[in-house]
Design a protein around this motif. Sequence first.
Motif, PDB file in Angstrom:
ATOM      1  N   GLY A  68       1.122  -1.517   0.003  1.00  0.00           N
ATOM      2  CA  GLY A  68       0.207   0.325  -0.272  1.00  0.00           C
ATOM      3  C   GLY A  68       0.727   1.221   0.119  1.00  0.00           C
ATOM      4  O   GLY A  68       1.481   1.519   0.938  1.00  0.00           O
ATOM      5  N   ILE A  69       0.998   1.853  -1.229  1.00  0.00           N
ATOM      6  CA  ILE A  69       1.743   3.165  -1.167  1.00  0.00           C
ATOM      7  C   ILE A  69       0.697   4.313  -1.010  1.00  0.00           C
ATOM      8  O   ILE A  69      -0.067   4.548  -2.342  1.00  0.00           O
ATOM      9  CB  ILE A  69       2.958   2.893  -2.079  1.00  0.00           C
ATOM     10  N   PHE A  70       0.688   5.558  -0.452  1.00  0.00           N
ATOM     11  CA  PHE A  70      -0.105   6.589  -0.821  1.00  0.00           C
ATOM     12  C   PHE A  70       1.145   7.342   0.697  1.00  0.00           C
ATOM     13  O   PHE A  70       1.677   7.753   0.483  1.00  0.00           O
ATOM     14  CB  PHE A  70      -1.139   6.489  -0.052  1.00  0.00           C
ATOM     15  N   MET A  71      -0.018   9.023  -0.088  1.00  0.00           N
ATOM     16  CA  MET A  71       0.571  10.186  -0.223  1.00  0.00           C
ATOM     17  C   MET A  71      -0.183  10.751   1.303  1.00  0.00           C
ATOM     18  O   MET A  71      -1.002  10.753   1.151  1.00  0.00           O
ATOM     19  CB  MET A  71       0.329  10.622  -0.817  1.00  0.00           C
ATOM     20  N   LEU A  72       0.116  11.789   2.414  1.00  0.00           N
ATOM     21  CA  LEU A  72      -0.451  12.398   2.754  1.00  0.00           C
ATOM     22  C   LEU A  72      -0.128  13.878   3.272  1.00  0.00           C
ATOM     23  O   LEU A  72       1.623  13.856   3.216  1.00  0.00           O
ATOM     24  CB  LEU A  72       0.052  11.677   4.847  1.00  0.00           C
ATOM     25  N   ASP A  73      -0.681  14.382   3.975  1.00  0.00           N
ATOM     26  CA  ASP A  73      -0.646  16.333   3.215  1.00  0.00           C
ATOM     27  C   ASP A  73      -0.016  16.179   4.469  1.00  0.00           C
ATOM     28  O   ASP A  73       0.274  15.278   5.745  1.00  0.00           O
ATOM     29  CB  ASP A  73      -1.915  16.806   3.577  1.00  0.00           C
ATOM     30  N   ALA A  74       0.668  17.680   5.278  1.00  0.00           N
ATOM     31  CA  ALA A  74       1.038  17.420   6.101  1.00  0.00           C
ATOM     32  C   ALA A  74       0.747  17.398   7.759  1.00  0.00           C
ATOM     33  O   ALA A  74       1.116  16.849   8.186  1.00  0.00           O
ATOM     34  CB  ALA A  74       1.840  19.487   6.247  1.00  0.00           C
ATOM     35  N   GLN A  75      -0.663  17.303   7.456  1.00  0.00           N
ATOM     36  CA  GLN A  75      -1.518  17.657   8.747  1.00  0.00           C
ATOM     37  C   GLN A  75      -1.987  15.481   8.709  1.00  0.00           C
ATOM     38  O   GLN A  75      -2.869  14.685   9.632  1.00  0.00           O
ATOM     39  CB  GLN A  75      -3.115  17.772   8.852  1.00  0.00           C
ATOM     40  N   GLY A  76      -1.621  14.633   7.847  1.00  0.00           N
ATOM     41  CA  GLY A  76      -2.391  13.496   7.961  1.00  0.00           C
ATOM     42  C   GLY A  76      -3.127  12.857   6.954  1.00  0.00           C
ATOM     43  O   GLY A  76      -4.342  11.559   7.190  1.00  0.00           O
ATOM     44  N   HIS A  77      -4.055  13.538   6.149  1.00  0.00           N
ATOM     45  CA  HIS A  77      -5.292  13.259   5.428  1.00  0.00           C
ATOM     46  C   HIS A  77      -4.376  12.514   4.484  1.00  0.00           C
ATOM     47  O   HIS A  77      -2.999  13.156   3.396  1.00  0.00           O
ATOM     48  CB  HIS A  77      -5.712  14.533   4.599  1.00  0.00           C
ATOM     49  N   HIS A  82      -8.499  11.074   7.809  1.00  0.00           N
ATOM     50  CA  HIS A  82      -7.102  11.578   8.354  1.00  0.00           C
ATOM     51  C   HIS A  82      -6.781  10.292   8.288  1.00  0.00           C
ATOM     52  O   HIS A  82      -7.311   9.070   8.024  1.00  0.00           O
ATOM     53  CB  HIS A  82      -7.596  11.695   9.324  1.00  0.00           C
ATOM     54  N   PHE A  83      -5.675   9.921   8.352  1.00  0.00           N
ATOM     55  CA  PHE A  83      -5.159   8.279   8.166  1.00  0.00           C
ATOM     56  C   PHE A  83      -5.103   7.352   9.114  1.00  0.00           C
ATOM     57  O   PHE A  83      -4.881   6.221   9.365  1.00  0.00           O
ATOM     58  CB  PHE A  83      -4.444   8.083   7.730  1.00  0.00           C
ATOM     59  N   SER A  84      -5.899   8.807  10.327  1.00  0.00           N
ATOM     60  CA  SER A  84      -6.083   7.963  11.038  1.00  0.00           C
ATOM     61  C   SER A  84      -7.142   6.738  11.703  1.00  0.00           C
ATOM     62  O   SER A  84      -6.534   5.358  12.265  1.00  0.00           O
ATOM     63  CB  SER A  84      -6.005   8.597  13.028  1.00  0.00           C
ATOM     64  N   VAL A  85      -7.890   7.277  10.558  1.00  0.00           N
ATOM     65  CA  VAL A  85      -9.187   5.812  10.221  1.00  0.00           C
ATOM     66  C   VAL A  85      -8.473   4.242  10.079  1.00  0.00           C
ATOM     67  O   VAL A  85      -9.108   3.374  10.069  1.00  0.00           O
ATOM     68  CB  VAL A  85      -9.432   5.891   8.927  1.00  0.00           C
ATOM     69  N   LEU A 122       4.250  10.475  12.573  1.00  0.00           N
ATOM     70  CA  LEU A 122       4.000  11.987  11.722  1.00  0.00           C
ATOM     71  C   LEU A 122       5.236  12.683  12.443  1.00  0.00           C
ATOM     72  O   LEU A 122       5.877  13.105  12.020  1.00  0.00           O
ATOM     73  CB  LEU A 122       3.094  12.460  11.531  1.00  0.00           C
ATOM     74  N   ARG A 123       5.103  12.882  13.905  1.00  0.00           N
ATOM     75  CA  ARG A 123       6.217  13.365  14.695  1.00  0.00           C
ATOM     76  C   ARG A 123       7.280  13.039  14.511  1.00  0.00           C
ATOM     77  O   ARG A 123       8.145  13.495  14.387  1.00  0.00           O
ATOM     78  CB  ARG A 123       5.469  13.596  15.360  1.00  0.00           C
ATOM     79  N   ARG A 124       7.352  12.163  14.296  1.00  0.00           N
ATOM     80  CA  ARG A 124       8.995  11.109  14.747  1.00  0.00           C
ATOM     81  C   ARG A 124       9.477  11.020  13.362  1.00  0.00           C
ATOM     82  O   ARG A 124      10.522  11.174  12.882  1.00  0.00           O
ATOM     83  CB  ARG A 124       8.501   9.433  15.366  1.00  0.00           C
TER      84      ARG A 124
END
Length: 293
Positions: A16-25, A48-51, A67-69
């Motif tokens: 699974g390869i996907f992109m997130l924005d800076a906030q994780g969407h 949001h990728f937390s789903v 994301l922070r790390r």
Amino acid sequence: GTDRFQMLVEAVQDYGIFMLDAQGHVQSWNIGAERIQGYAADEVIGRHFSVFYPEEARARGWPEEELRRAAAHGKYAEEGWRIRKDGSRFWASVDITALRGADGELAGFGKVTRDLSERRSHEEALQQSEERLRLLIEGVRDYAIYMLDTHGIIRSWNSGAQLIKGYQAEEVLGQHFGMFFRAEDAAAGLPAKELADALANGRTEEEGWRVRKDGTTFWANIVVTPIYGPEGDLRGFTKVTRDMTERRRLKELENSWQRMNEFIAMLAHELRNPLAPIRNAVSILQMEPAPSP
């Protein structure tokens, strides 16, 4: 070039390869992500990728911590539980990479997810099998079963070894197995020969005297087998020892009875033989006619 790269990413099915924005969407979604996580692209893009995380991980803010790390160190990798669209869990390998623009500003994240459920199931089955085997070996009382490293140092000790040899595990772990040999046998190099024979022949089996903790000797049957790693490197030896003292005593008793029976048979034969001439003489006398008056 960018279009070809995008086509390649979108076509990959095992990851699974996907992109997130800076906030994780979620900003992009490949066919591998759809196959692994169960969502079509239009069902997740913008969410949001937390789903994809279990409730307990979301409750402690773990997706945001990842994301922070990644932002702090450039990338972050881990293995953990993730959730498919149907609510089922899968064990995932996750790599998150921070993406920065030419000005160094955080533009978003690239995320690669791989489903390792099958590998985890295999590892768990193997672990359970090893645990069952360990419990079985530890519970065997008629055989001393223990492991040696490549130098003959004792690395494990079962209840049978404790019963037969008289030592608790903490008294022998880390010691050389030569401690179980009689002094004269150890001086003659029997411990090293035992391991050398096992290496030369794939295993070795022998019988001989061994020494208990209290100094008494017992007649033992011993089987030593080398253990090799996946690359063929020697990892150590398994050693199985059985106390044959009682069987040896019964065998010696049986031999003694056999020798006694043979002696009695020979003695009876010798005792009968001296009577043979007398019996013959009596027979001849009985056959002769009485003398004339």
